[in-house]
Design an enzyme around this catalytic site. Sequence first.
Site, PDB file in Angstrom:
ATOM      1  N   GLU A   1       0.835  -1.092   0.117  1.00 18.46           N
ATOM      2  CA  GLU A   1       0.039   0.046   0.163  1.00 18.46           C
ATOM      3  C   GLU A   1       0.764   1.219   0.247  1.00 18.46           C
ATOM      4  O   GLU A   1       0.418   2.192   0.730  1.00 18.46           O
ATOM      5  CB  GLU A   1      -1.099  -0.187   1.293  1.00 18.46           C
ATOM      6  CG  GLU A   1      -1.879  -1.261   1.182  1.00 18.46           C
ATOM      7  CD  GLU A   1      -2.891  -1.118   2.271  1.00 18.46           C
ATOM      8  OE1 GLU A   1      -2.860  -0.318   3.266  1.00 18.46           O
ATOM      9  OE2 GLU A   1      -3.841  -1.895   2.419  1.00 18.46           O
TER      10      GLU A   1
ATOM     11  N   ASN B   1       2.058  -5.401  -3.199  1.00 22.22           N
ATOM     12  CA  ASN B   1       0.695  -5.577  -2.775  1.00 22.22           C
ATOM     13  C   ASN B   1      -0.048  -3.968  -2.722  1.00 22.22           C
ATOM     14  O   ASN B   1       0.373  -3.188  -2.223  1.00 22.22           O
ATOM     15  CB  ASN B   1       0.578  -6.291  -1.801  1.00 22.22           C
ATOM     16  CG  ASN B   1      -0.580  -7.059  -1.542  1.00 22.22           C
ATOM     17  OD1 ASN B   1      -1.301  -7.476  -2.523  1.00 22.22           O
ATOM     18  ND2 ASN B   1      -1.082  -6.804  -0.165  1.00 22.22           N
TER      19      ASN B   1
ATOM     20  N   HIS C   1     -10.381  -5.874  -2.371  1.00 22.60           N
ATOM     21  CA  HIS C   1     -11.223  -5.724  -1.541  1.00 22.60           C
ATOM     22  C   HIS C   1     -12.516  -5.196  -2.129  1.00 22.60           C
ATOM     23  O   HIS C   1     -12.578  -3.875  -2.537  1.00 22.60           O
ATOM     24  CB  HIS C   1     -10.860  -5.015  -0.142  1.00 22.60           C
ATOM     25  CG  HIS C   1     -10.061  -5.780   0.594  1.00 22.60           C
ATOM     26  ND1 HIS C   1      -9.935  -6.663   1.372  1.00 22.60           N
ATOM     27  CD2 HIS C   1      -8.428  -5.233   0.811  1.00 22.60           C
ATOM     28  CE1 HIS C   1      -8.849  -7.238   1.872  1.00 22.60           C
ATOM     29  NE2 HIS C   1      -7.984  -6.193   1.660  1.00 22.60           N
TER      30      HIS C   1
ATOM     31  N   GLU D   1      -5.997 -10.453  -1.320  1.00 16.04           N
ATOM     32  CA  GLU D   1      -6.808 -10.313  -0.155  1.00 16.04           C
ATOM     33  C   GLU D   1      -8.478 -10.285  -0.504  1.00 16.04           C
ATOM     34  O   GLU D   1      -9.302  -9.420   0.129  1.00 16.04           O
ATOM     35  CB  GLU D   1      -6.463  -9.016   0.521  1.00 16.04           C
ATOM     36  CG  GLU D   1      -5.064  -9.001   0.946  1.00 16.04           C
ATOM     37  CD  GLU D   1      -4.444  -7.660   1.722  1.00 16.04           C
ATOM     38  OE1 GLU D   1      -5.561  -6.892   2.161  1.00 16.04           O
ATOM     39  OE2 GLU D   1      -3.412  -7.542   1.799  1.00 16.04           O
TER      40      GLU D   1
ATOM     41  N   ASP E   1     -11.975 -10.237  -0.948  1.00 14.81           N
ATOM     42  CA  ASP E   1     -13.508 -10.542  -0.174  1.00 14.81           C
ATOM     43  C   ASP E   1     -14.549  -9.406  -1.128  1.00 14.81           C
ATOM     44  O   ASP E   1     -14.097  -8.420  -1.608  1.00 14.81           O
ATOM     45  CB  ASP E   1     -13.521 -10.181   1.310  1.00 14.81           C
ATOM     46  CG  ASP E   1     -12.687  -8.836   1.664  1.00 14.81           C
ATOM     47  OD1 ASP E   1     -12.547  -7.938   0.711  1.00 14.81           O
ATOM     48  OD2 ASP E   1     -12.165  -8.776   2.731  1.00 14.81           O
TER      49      ASP E   1
HETATM   50  C1  XIL Z   1      -6.400  -6.046   8.267  1.00 18.24           C
HETATM   51  C2  XIL Z   1      -6.789  -7.224   9.072  1.00 18.24           C
HETATM   52  O1  XIL Z   1      -7.623  -8.152   8.350  1.00 18.24           O
HETATM   53  C3  XIL Z   1      -7.551  -6.755  10.400  1.00 18.24           C
HETATM   54  O2  XIL Z   1      -7.409  -7.799  11.308  1.00 18.24           O
HETATM   55  C4  XIL Z   1      -6.496  -5.767  10.911  1.00 18.24           C
HETATM   56  O3  XIL Z   1      -7.129  -5.281  12.149  1.00 18.24           O
HETATM   57  C5  XIL Z   1      -6.208  -4.642  10.031  1.00 18.24           C
HETATM   58  O4  XIL Z   1      -5.619  -5.099   8.929  1.00 18.24           O
HETATM   59  N1  XIL Z   1      -5.045  -4.399   3.645  1.00 18.24           N
HETATM   60  C6  XIL Z   1      -4.240  -5.264   3.902  1.00 18.24           C
HETATM   61  C7  XIL Z   1      -4.366  -6.094   5.258  1.00 18.24           C
HETATM   62  O5  XIL Z   1      -3.048  -5.387   3.469  1.00 18.24           O
HETATM   63  O6  XIL Z   1      -3.155  -6.330   6.009  1.00 18.24           O
HETATM   64  C8  XIL Z   1      -5.422  -5.555   6.070  1.00 18.24           C
HETATM   65  O7  XIL Z   1      -5.898  -6.603   7.131  1.00 18.24           O
HETATM   66  C9  XIL Z   1      -6.637  -5.283   5.321  1.00 18.24           C
HETATM   67  C10 XIL Z   1      -6.295  -3.920   4.076  1.00 18.24           C
END
Ligand code: XIL
Length: 298
Positions: A127, A169, A205, A232, A234
Amino acid sequence: GTTLGGSAAEKGRYFGAAVGTGKFNDSTYMTVLNNEFNSLVAENEMKWDHTEPQQGRFNFTNGDRIVSHARSRGMTVRGHALLWHNQQPGWAQGLSGTALRNAAINHVTQVATHFRGQIHSWDVVNEAFADGGSGGRRDSNLQRTGNDWIEAAFRAARAADPNAKLCYNDYNTDGVNAKSTGIYNMVRDFKTRGVPIDCVGFQSHLGTSIAGDYQANLQRFANLGVDVQITELDVMQGGNQANVFATVTRSCLAVSRCTGITVWGVRDCDSWRGSDNALLFTCAGAKKPAYDAVLREL
Ligand code: XIL
Protein backbone atom coordinates in the site's frame (compact mmCIF):
# COMPACT_ATOMS: atom_id res chain seq x y z
CA GLY A 1 -12.02 -30.91 -8.19
CA THR A 2 -14.24 -30.81 -5.14
CA THR A 3 -12.37 -28.20 -3.07
CA LEU A 4 -11.03 -24.73 -3.80
CA GLY A 5 -7.41 -25.70 -3.26
CA GLY A 6 -7.69 -29.01 -5.08
CA SER A 7 -9.39 -27.47 -8.10
CA ALA A 8 -6.93 -24.59 -8.25
CA ALA A 9 -4.04 -27.06 -8.07
CA GLU A 10 -5.41 -28.88 -11.10
CA LYS A 11 -5.02 -25.59 -12.95
CA GLY A 12 -1.50 -25.02 -11.61
CA ARG A 13 -2.73 -22.36 -9.15
CA TYR A 14 -3.22 -22.06 -5.41
CA PHE A 15 -6.35 -20.99 -3.52
CA GLY A 16 -5.53 -19.61 -0.09
CA ALA A 17 -6.99 -17.93 2.98
CA ALA A 18 -5.79 -15.39 5.52
CA VAL A 19 -5.73 -16.92 8.99
CA GLY A 20 -5.05 -16.08 12.62
CA THR A 21 -3.73 -18.43 15.28
CA GLY A 22 -6.40 -17.14 17.67
CA LYS A 23 -8.87 -19.34 15.77
CA PHE A 24 -6.70 -22.46 15.56
CA ASN A 25 -8.66 -24.10 18.40
CA ASP A 26 -12.03 -23.48 16.67
CA SER A 27 -12.89 -26.82 15.08
CA THR A 28 -15.40 -25.41 12.56
CA TYR A 29 -12.78 -22.92 11.39
CA MET A 30 -10.03 -25.51 11.18
CA THR A 31 -12.18 -28.01 9.30
CA VAL A 32 -12.97 -25.49 6.55
CA LEU A 33 -9.38 -24.26 6.45
CA ASN A 34 -7.87 -27.74 6.24
CA ASN A 35 -10.37 -29.09 3.72
CA GLU A 36 -10.57 -26.19 1.28
CA PHE A 37 -7.32 -24.24 1.04
CA ASN A 38 -3.82 -25.07 -0.15
CA SER A 39 -2.16 -21.78 0.79
CA LEU A 40 -2.19 -19.68 3.98
CA VAL A 41 -1.21 -16.14 4.85
CA ALA A 42 -1.11 -14.53 8.28
CA GLU A 43 -3.91 -11.96 8.48
CA ASN A 44 -1.86 -10.00 11.05
CA GLU A 45 0.81 -12.10 12.70
CA MET A 46 3.73 -11.44 10.34
CA LYS A 47 3.25 -7.66 10.34
CA TRP A 48 5.89 -5.34 11.78
CA ASP A 49 4.06 -4.65 15.07
CA HIS A 50 3.74 -8.39 15.73
CA THR A 51 7.20 -9.51 14.61
CA GLU A 52 9.35 -6.69 16.07
CA PRO A 53 7.36 -5.25 18.99
CA GLN A 54 10.52 -3.72 20.43
CA GLN A 55 13.37 -2.62 18.20
CA GLY A 56 15.71 -5.53 17.55
CA ARG A 57 13.59 -7.98 19.63
CA PHE A 58 11.79 -10.29 17.27
CA ASN A 59 8.80 -12.53 17.97
CA PHE A 60 8.04 -15.19 15.40
CA THR A 61 5.97 -17.51 17.60
CA ASN A 62 2.62 -17.12 15.84
CA GLY A 63 4.07 -16.68 12.37
CA ASP A 64 5.95 -19.94 12.88
CA ARG A 65 2.73 -21.68 14.00
CA ILE A 66 1.03 -20.66 10.76
CA VAL A 67 3.99 -21.78 8.65
CA SER A 68 4.24 -25.06 10.49
CA HIS A 69 0.53 -25.80 10.13
CA ALA A 70 0.65 -25.02 6.42
CA ARG A 71 3.77 -27.04 5.71
CA SER A 72 2.56 -30.07 7.67
CA ARG A 73 -0.45 -30.16 5.33
CA GLY A 74 1.39 -29.41 2.11
CA MET A 75 0.06 -25.87 1.82
CA THR A 76 2.23 -23.01 0.59
CA VAL A 77 2.58 -19.78 2.59
CA ARG A 78 2.36 -16.15 1.51
CA GLY A 79 4.28 -13.69 3.66
CA HIS A 80 2.42 -10.48 4.58
CA ALA A 81 3.81 -7.84 4.92
CA LEU A 82 7.40 -6.71 5.44
CA LEU A 83 6.87 -2.93 5.17
CA TRP A 84 3.61 -0.99 5.44
CA HIS A 85 2.58 2.41 6.78
CA ASN A 86 -0.03 0.71 9.04
CA GLN A 87 0.50 -1.68 11.94
CA GLN A 88 3.99 -0.43 12.65
CA PRO A 89 5.23 -0.84 16.23
CA GLY A 90 5.17 2.36 18.26
CA TRP A 91 8.95 2.62 18.29
CA ALA A 92 9.05 2.69 14.46
CA GLN A 93 6.25 5.28 14.30
CA GLY A 94 8.54 7.48 16.36
CA LEU A 95 11.53 7.21 14.00
CA SER A 96 12.33 9.14 10.82
CA GLY A 97 15.13 9.72 8.34
CA THR A 98 18.18 7.46 8.38
CA ALA A 99 17.22 5.83 11.66
CA LEU A 100 13.87 4.71 10.22
CA ARG A 101 15.39 3.65 6.90
CA ASN A 102 18.00 1.50 8.64
CA ALA A 103 15.41 0.03 11.00
CA ALA A 104 13.09 -0.78 8.09
CA ILE A 105 15.78 -2.49 6.04
CA ASN A 106 16.95 -4.40 9.09
CA HIS A 107 13.37 -5.51 9.66
CA VAL A 108 13.10 -6.79 6.08
CA THR A 109 16.40 -8.64 6.41
CA GLN A 110 15.68 -10.23 9.78
CA VAL A 111 12.13 -11.35 9.01
CA ALA A 112 12.89 -12.64 5.51
CA THR A 113 15.96 -14.44 6.90
CA HIS A 114 13.96 -16.07 9.69
CA PHE A 115 11.42 -17.49 7.22
CA ARG A 116 13.93 -18.19 4.44
CA GLY A 117 12.93 -21.12 2.25
CA GLN A 118 9.41 -21.33 3.69
CA ILE A 119 7.60 -18.48 1.95
CA HIS A 120 6.19 -18.84 -1.56
CA SER A 121 5.68 -15.08 -2.04
CA TRP A 122 6.41 -12.11 0.18
CA ASP A 123 4.46 -8.88 0.17
CA VAL A 124 7.66 -6.85 0.52
CA VAL A 125 5.91 -3.49 0.37
CA ASN A 126 2.20 -2.96 0.99
CA GLU A 127 0.00 0.00 0.00
CA ALA A 128 2.69 2.54 -0.89
CA PHE A 129 0.67 4.37 -3.55
CA ALA A 130 -1.87 7.14 -3.01
CA ASP A 131 -5.57 6.82 -3.73
CA GLY A 132 -7.14 9.23 -6.18
CA GLY A 133 -5.88 10.67 -9.41
CA SER A 134 -2.25 11.52 -8.68
CA GLY A 135 -0.73 8.14 -9.53
CA GLY A 136 1.99 8.98 -7.02
CA ARG A 137 3.27 7.64 -3.76
CA ARG A 138 1.32 7.75 -0.52
CA ASP A 139 2.80 10.07 2.07
CA SER A 140 4.15 8.05 5.02
CA ASN A 141 7.07 7.98 7.39
CA LEU A 142 8.69 5.40 5.09
CA GLN A 143 8.14 7.50 1.97
CA ARG A 144 9.71 10.47 3.74
CA THR A 145 12.97 8.50 4.08
CA GLY A 146 13.38 8.85 0.29
CA ASN A 147 11.64 7.64 -2.85
CA ASP A 148 14.10 4.73 -3.16
CA TRP A 149 12.79 3.02 0.01
CA ILE A 150 10.77 0.52 -2.01
CA GLU A 151 13.65 -0.68 -4.15
CA ALA A 152 15.91 -0.85 -1.08
CA ALA A 153 13.35 -3.11 0.56
CA PHE A 154 13.13 -5.40 -2.47
CA ARG A 155 16.93 -5.71 -2.70
CA ALA A 156 17.18 -6.57 0.99
CA ALA A 157 14.41 -9.17 0.70
CA ARG A 158 16.09 -10.81 -2.29
CA ALA A 159 19.40 -11.01 -0.46
CA ALA A 160 17.73 -12.57 2.59
CA ASP A 161 15.50 -15.14 0.83
CA PRO A 162 16.62 -15.60 -2.78
CA ASN A 163 13.96 -18.21 -3.59
CA ALA A 164 10.87 -16.33 -2.41
CA LYS A 165 8.85 -14.47 -5.01
CA LEU A 166 8.87 -10.79 -4.10
CA CYS A 167 5.58 -8.91 -4.54
CA TYR A 168 4.32 -5.34 -4.39
CA ASN A 169 0.75 -5.41 -2.97
CA ASP A 170 -2.02 -2.78 -3.03
CA TYR A 171 -5.78 -2.08 -3.14
CA ASN A 172 -8.04 0.02 -5.40
CA THR A 173 -5.99 -1.39 -8.26
CA ASP A 174 -8.77 -3.53 -9.70
CA GLY A 175 -8.91 -1.89 -13.11
CA VAL A 176 -6.85 0.50 -15.19
CA ASN A 177 -6.85 3.69 -13.12
CA ALA A 178 -4.40 6.36 -11.97
CA LYS A 179 -3.29 4.35 -8.94
CA SER A 180 -2.76 1.05 -10.77
CA THR A 181 -0.97 2.92 -13.56
CA GLY A 182 1.38 4.53 -11.04
CA ILE A 183 2.24 1.05 -9.77
CA TYR A 184 2.53 -0.25 -13.32
CA ASN A 185 5.07 2.46 -14.10
CA MET A 186 7.08 1.58 -10.97
CA VAL A 187 7.16 -2.11 -11.89
CA ARG A 188 8.20 -1.30 -15.45
CA ASP A 189 11.00 0.92 -14.10
CA PHE A 190 12.12 -1.82 -11.66
CA LYS A 191 12.24 -4.40 -14.45
CA THR A 192 14.23 -2.00 -16.66
CA ARG A 193 16.77 -1.24 -13.94
CA GLY A 194 17.06 -4.76 -12.56
CA VAL A 195 15.43 -4.09 -9.20
CA PRO A 196 14.28 -7.54 -8.02
CA ILE A 197 10.48 -7.82 -8.26
CA ASP A 198 8.60 -10.98 -9.21
CA CYS A 199 4.93 -10.33 -8.63
CA VAL A 200 2.19 -7.79 -8.02
CA GLY A 201 -0.60 -8.47 -5.55
CA PHE A 202 -4.11 -7.13 -6.15
CA GLN A 203 -5.89 -7.06 -2.81
CA SER A 204 -9.35 -6.90 -4.39
CA HIS A 205 -11.41 -5.82 -1.40
CA LEU A 206 -14.54 -5.35 -3.49
CA GLY A 207 -18.00 -3.85 -3.14
CA THR A 208 -21.03 -4.94 -5.13
CA SER A 209 -19.44 -4.60 -8.58
CA ILE A 210 -16.14 -5.13 -10.37
CA ALA A 211 -14.25 -3.09 -12.96
CA GLY A 212 -14.98 -4.19 -16.53
CA ASP A 213 -11.24 -4.17 -17.25
CA TYR A 214 -10.23 -6.27 -14.23
CA GLN A 215 -8.72 -9.02 -16.39
CA ALA A 216 -7.11 -6.58 -18.83
CA ASN A 217 -5.44 -4.83 -15.91
CA LEU A 218 -3.99 -8.11 -14.60
CA GLN A 219 -2.80 -8.89 -18.11
CA ARG A 220 -0.98 -5.59 -18.60
CA PHE A 221 1.03 -6.24 -15.44
CA ALA A 222 1.75 -9.83 -16.51
CA ASN A 223 3.01 -8.45 -19.81
CA LEU A 224 5.72 -6.59 -17.89
CA GLY A 225 7.18 -9.96 -16.91
CA VAL A 226 5.83 -10.36 -13.38
CA ASP A 227 3.36 -12.83 -11.90
CA VAL A 228 0.10 -11.44 -10.59
CA GLN A 229 -1.84 -12.74 -7.60
CA ILE A 230 -5.21 -11.91 -6.05
CA THR A 231 -4.09 -11.46 -2.48
CA GLU A 232 -6.92 -10.34 -0.18
CA LEU A 233 -10.17 -11.07 -1.97
CA ASP A 234 -13.46 -10.32 -0.26
CA VAL A 235 -16.73 -9.05 -1.77
CA MET A 236 -19.64 -7.27 -0.12
CA GLN A 237 -22.63 -9.58 0.08
CA GLY A 238 -25.45 -8.30 -2.08
CA GLY A 239 -27.15 -9.33 -5.27
CA ASN A 240 -23.86 -9.72 -7.07
CA GLN A 241 -21.54 -11.40 -4.57
CA ALA A 242 -21.41 -14.75 -6.36
CA ASN A 243 -21.00 -13.07 -9.76
CA VAL A 244 -18.18 -10.84 -8.58
CA PHE A 245 -16.31 -13.76 -6.99
CA ALA A 246 -16.81 -15.74 -10.19
CA THR A 247 -15.53 -12.89 -12.36
CA VAL A 248 -12.37 -12.54 -10.27
CA THR A 249 -11.73 -16.29 -10.48
CA ARG A 250 -12.41 -16.46 -14.21
CA SER A 251 -10.15 -13.44 -14.81
CA CYS A 252 -7.27 -14.96 -12.89
CA LEU A 253 -7.54 -18.27 -14.73
CA ALA A 254 -7.59 -16.41 -18.05
CA VAL A 255 -4.20 -14.83 -17.31
CA SER A 256 -1.47 -17.44 -17.44
CA ARG A 257 0.74 -15.51 -15.03
CA CYS A 258 -2.05 -15.18 -12.44
CA THR A 259 -0.74 -17.84 -10.09
CA GLY A 260 -3.28 -17.84 -7.27
CA ILE A 261 -6.11 -16.34 -5.28
CA THR A 262 -6.25 -15.69 -1.53
CA VAL A 263 -9.48 -14.79 0.28
CA TRP A 264 -9.07 -12.49 3.30
CA GLY A 265 -10.41 -14.84 5.95
CA VAL A 266 -12.21 -18.16 6.22
CA ARG A 267 -15.86 -17.49 7.23
CA ASP A 268 -18.02 -14.36 7.22
CA CYS A 269 -17.62 -14.00 10.96
CA ASP A 270 -13.81 -14.14 10.68
CA SER A 271 -13.75 -11.25 8.22
CA TRP A 272 -12.41 -7.76 9.00
CA ARG A 273 -15.39 -6.51 6.94
CA GLY A 274 -17.89 -7.56 9.57
CA SER A 275 -21.48 -7.11 8.44
CA ASP A 276 -20.50 -7.18 4.75
CA ASN A 277 -20.53 -11.01 5.01
CA ALA A 278 -17.80 -10.81 2.40
CA LEU A 279 -16.45 -14.38 2.32
CA LEU A 280 -17.30 -17.85 0.96
CA PHE A 281 -18.44 -19.67 4.12
CA THR A 282 -21.06 -18.95 6.77
CA CYS A 283 -20.06 -18.80 10.40
CA ALA A 284 -21.33 -22.38 10.76
CA GLY A 285 -18.90 -23.42 8.03
CA ALA A 286 -21.52 -23.91 5.29
CA LYS A 287 -20.66 -23.17 1.67
CA LYS A 288 -22.38 -20.02 0.35
CA PRO A 289 -23.62 -19.50 -3.23
CA ALA A 290 -20.42 -17.53 -3.83
CA TYR A 291 -18.44 -20.66 -2.98
CA ASP A 292 -20.29 -22.66 -5.62
CA ALA A 293 -19.75 -19.88 -8.15
CA VAL A 294 -15.97 -19.87 -7.51
CA LEU A 295 -15.70 -23.65 -7.66
CA ARG A 296 -17.58 -23.70 -10.97
CA GLU A 297 -14.95 -21.38 -12.48
CA LEU A 298 -11.93 -23.30 -11.15
C1 XIL B 1 -6.42 -6.04 8.21
C2 XIL B 1 -6.81 -7.22 9.08
O1 XIL B 1 -7.72 -8.02 8.38
C3 XIL B 1 -7.41 -6.75 10.37
O2 XIL B 1 -7.59 -7.84 11.27
C4 XIL B 1 -6.51 -5.71 11.03
O3 XIL B 1 -7.15 -5.17 12.17
C5 XIL B 1 -6.17 -4.59 10.06
O4 XIL B 1 -5.59 -5.15 8.89
N1 XIL B 1 -5.03 -4.39 3.60
C6 XIL B 1 -4.04 -5.24 4.06
C7 XIL B 1 -4.30 -6.12 5.23
O5 XIL B 1 -2.99 -5.35 3.44
O6 XIL B 1 -3.16 -6.34 6.01
C8 XIL B 1 -5.41 -5.56 6.09
O7 XIL B 1 -5.71 -6.54 7.10
C9 XIL B 1 -6.63 -5.24 5.25
C10 XIL B 1 -6.31 -4.18 4.23
